[in-house]
Design a protein around this motif. Structure first.
Motif, PDB file in Angstrom:
ATOM      1  N   ALA A   7      33.436  38.166  58.943  1.00 58.65           N
ATOM      2  CA  ALA A   7      33.776  38.937  57.659  1.00 58.65           C
ATOM      3  C   ALA A   7      35.252  38.886  57.321  1.00 58.65           C
ATOM      4  CB  ALA A   7      33.350  40.236  57.888  1.00 58.65           C
ATOM      5  N   LEU A   8      36.230  39.146  58.293  1.00 60.22           N
ATOM      6  CA  LEU A   8      37.388  38.906  58.012  1.00 60.22           C
ATOM      7  C   LEU A   8      38.054  37.762  57.778  1.00 60.22           C
ATOM      8  CD1 LEU A   8      38.993  41.196  60.983  1.00 60.22           C
ATOM      9  CD2 LEU A   8      38.819  41.797  58.391  1.00 60.22           C
ATOM     10  N   ALA A   9      37.497  36.563  58.398  1.00 59.18           N
ATOM     11  CA  ALA A   9      37.633  35.066  58.207  1.00 59.18           C
ATOM     12  C   ALA A   9      37.490  34.797  56.764  1.00 59.18           C
ATOM     13  CB  ALA A   9      37.058  34.168  59.215  1.00 59.18           C
ATOM     14  N   ALA A  10      36.097  35.256  56.227  1.00 57.26           N
ATOM     15  CA  ALA A  10      35.565  35.022  54.743  1.00 57.26           C
ATOM     16  C   ALA A  10      36.636  35.778  53.928  1.00 57.26           C
ATOM     17  CB  ALA A  10      34.135  35.727  54.584  1.00 57.26           C
ATOM     18  N   LYS A  11      37.304  36.874  54.150  1.00 60.07           N
ATOM     19  CA  LYS A  11      38.045  37.465  53.319  1.00 60.07           C
ATOM     20  C   LYS A  11      39.348  36.780  53.189  1.00 60.07           C
ATOM     21  CE  LYS A  11      41.142  41.443  53.182  1.00 60.07           C
ATOM     22  NZ  LYS A  11      41.560  42.732  54.099  1.00 60.07           N
ATOM     23  N   ALA A  17      41.772  30.978  48.559  1.00 56.52           N
ATOM     24  CA  ALA A  17      41.647  30.053  47.564  1.00 56.52           C
ATOM     25  C   ALA A  17      41.424  30.781  46.336  1.00 56.52           C
ATOM     26  CB  ALA A  17      40.356  29.699  48.080  1.00 56.52           C
ATOM     27  N   TYR A  18      41.116  32.000  46.125  1.00 58.41           N
ATOM     28  CA  TYR A  18      40.813  32.609  44.868  1.00 58.41           C
ATOM     29  C   TYR A  18      41.867  33.785  44.344  1.00 58.41           C
ATOM     30  CZ  TYR A  18      36.666  29.905  45.467  1.00 58.41           C
ATOM     31  OH  TYR A  18      35.688  29.159  45.786  1.00 58.41           O
ATOM     32  N   PHE A  19      41.903  34.728  45.079  1.00 56.74           N
ATOM     33  CA  PHE A  19      42.478  35.979  44.849  1.00 56.74           C
ATOM     34  C   PHE A  19      44.019  35.769  44.532  1.00 56.74           C
ATOM     35  CE2 PHE A  19      44.849  39.994  45.408  1.00 56.74           C
ATOM     36  CZ  PHE A  19      44.402  40.658  44.646  1.00 56.74           C
ATOM     37  N   TRP A  20      44.839  35.333  45.638  1.00 51.48           N
ATOM     38  CA  TRP A  20      46.154  35.000  45.445  1.00 51.48           C
ATOM     39  C   TRP A  20      46.510  34.152  44.383  1.00 51.48           C
ATOM     40  CZ3 TRP A  20      47.920  39.287  47.060  1.00 51.48           C
ATOM     41  CH2 TRP A  20      47.458  39.953  48.013  1.00 51.48           C
ATOM     42  N   PRO A  21      45.940  33.101  44.315  1.00 49.33           N
ATOM     43  CA  PRO A  21      46.461  32.060  43.148  1.00 49.33           C
ATOM     44  C   PRO A  21      46.175  32.800  41.816  1.00 49.33           C
ATOM     45  CG  PRO A  21      45.336  30.925  44.775  1.00 49.33           C
ATOM     46  CD  PRO A  21      44.932  32.329  45.174  1.00 49.33           C
ATOM     47  N   ALA A  22      45.136  33.478  41.851  1.00 52.66           N
ATOM     48  CA  ALA A  22      44.839  34.207  40.371  1.00 52.66           C
ATOM     49  C   ALA A  22      45.763  35.245  40.296  1.00 52.66           C
ATOM     50  CB  ALA A  22      43.326  34.699  40.349  1.00 52.66           C
ATOM     51  N   THR A  68      39.387  44.426  44.785  1.00 51.42           N
ATOM     52  CA  THR A  68      38.819  43.372  44.188  1.00 51.42           C
ATOM     53  C   THR A  68      37.367  42.994  44.931  1.00 51.42           C
ATOM     54  OG1 THR A  68      40.727  42.501  43.274  1.00 51.42           O
ATOM     55  CG2 THR A  68      38.999  40.806  43.529  1.00 51.42           C
ATOM     56  N   LEU A  69      37.737  42.934  46.046  1.00 53.23           N
ATOM     57  CA  LEU A  69      36.490  42.828  46.920  1.00 53.23           C
ATOM     58  C   LEU A  69      35.442  43.769  47.026  1.00 53.23           C
ATOM     59  CD1 LEU A  69      38.368  41.225  50.429  1.00 53.23           C
ATOM     60  CD2 LEU A  69      36.760  40.202  48.838  1.00 53.23           C
ATOM     61  N   ILE A  70      35.891  45.022  46.740  1.00 52.93           N
ATOM     62  CA  ILE A  70      34.855  46.026  46.694  1.00 52.93           C
ATOM     63  C   ILE A  70      33.863  46.070  45.494  1.00 52.93           C
ATOM     64  CG2 ILE A  70      34.502  48.603  46.185  1.00 52.93           C
ATOM     65  CD1 ILE A  70      36.737  49.101  48.379  1.00 52.93           C
ATOM     66  N   MET A  71      34.763  45.530  44.487  1.00 53.85           N
ATOM     67  CA  MET A  71      34.182  45.460  43.190  1.00 53.85           C
ATOM     68  C   MET A  71      33.307  44.367  43.020  1.00 53.85           C
ATOM     69  SD  MET A  71      34.287  46.333  39.552  1.00 53.85           S
ATOM     70  CE  MET A  71      35.702  46.214  38.500  1.00 53.85           C
ATOM     71  N   LEU A  72      33.524  43.258  43.698  1.00 51.08           N
ATOM     72  CA  LEU A  72      32.836  42.043  43.650  1.00 51.08           C
ATOM     73  C   LEU A  72      31.481  42.249  44.635  1.00 51.08           C
ATOM     74  CD1 LEU A  72      35.245  38.984  44.437  1.00 51.08           C
ATOM     75  CD2 LEU A  72      33.870  39.594  42.238  1.00 51.08           C
ATOM     76  N   ILE A  73      31.436  43.107  45.523  1.00 49.79           N
ATOM     77  CA  ILE A  73      30.427  43.531  46.367  1.00 49.79           C
ATOM     78  C   ILE A  73      29.537  44.309  45.725  1.00 49.79           C
ATOM     79  CG2 ILE A  73      29.712  44.563  48.287  1.00 49.79           C
ATOM     80  CD1 ILE A  73      32.187  43.549  49.870  1.00 49.79           C
ATOM     81  N   GLY A  74      30.228  45.268  44.820  1.00 48.65           N
ATOM     82  CA  GLY A  74      29.446  46.156  43.895  1.00 48.65           C
ATOM     83  C   GLY A  74      28.598  45.323  43.016  1.00 48.65           C
TER      84      GLY A  74
END
Length: 184
Positions: A7-11, A17-22, A68-74
């Motif tokens: 899970a930590l590796a996926a995070k 790949a997505y969060f930091w560039p955006a 952001t991750l919590i929002m996506l999971i929700g």
């Protein structure tokens, strides 16, 4: 035991790949806009709010990532996701069938839109059940009592033998056999 490291590796993969560039891009836009660049039109997104630090706690960029991750999971596999698919399917349908635009305030039509959407995009792609007795399915598959089986609504909802040759297409007027639910 191996779930947390995965899970930590996926995070981390998501973040890199997505969060930091955006997030960096939105921070640049916010900075330019705050410096008076009127040509920059900020998008109305969660990322813009975070980059603008609308909530002062978002100065902690790791908190912004976690939220952001919590929002996506929700949103995944939820009614929010179903509504998004429903609006998209309906709008696509109305572009091809403008005569139906007058029906968007009719409850039976909207109910059909939602049911057809859930058939194509189920909130829960699989349900797990344990066989209470030995059973043989219509295709000859034998399932022994106590066997755990996955009922895959997404596949079942696209079965052309039940939903017709265009089972993969959205059609709020689709008729189904009397003993079949319109969605799984």
């Amino acid at each position: 035991s191996g779930i947390m490291p995965r899970a930590l590796a996926a995070k981390e993969r998501f973040a890199q790949a997505y969060f930091w560039p955006a997030f960096r891009l939105h921070k640049e836009w916010v900075a330019k806009r705050e410096a008076g660049d009127e040509a920059i039109e900020l998008p109305h997104t969660l990322m813009t709010l975070m980059a603008s630090k609308v909530d002062p706690r978002w100065a902690d960029e790791e908190l912004a990532l976690r939220e952001t991750l919590i929002m996506l999971i929700g949103v995944v596999n939820s009614s929010t996701q179903a509504l998004t698919f429903a609006f998209d399917e309906l709008e696509t349908w109305l572009l091809a069938h403008p005569e139906d635009r007058r029906r968007v305030l009719e409850l039976p039509f909207i109910l059909s839109v939602v049911q057809e959407t859930l058939r194509l995009h189920p909130n829960n792609p699989a349900s797990f059940k344990r066989a209470l007795e030995d059973v043989v399915l219509s295709d000859g598959t034998a399932i022994k009592k106590g066997t755990l089986v996955a009922l895959r609504g997404g596949l079942a909802g696209r079965d052309p033998s039940v939903f017709g040759p265009k089972a993969d297409e959205f059609d709020p007027y689709r008729s189904v056999p009397e003993n079949v639910q319109r969605y799984a």
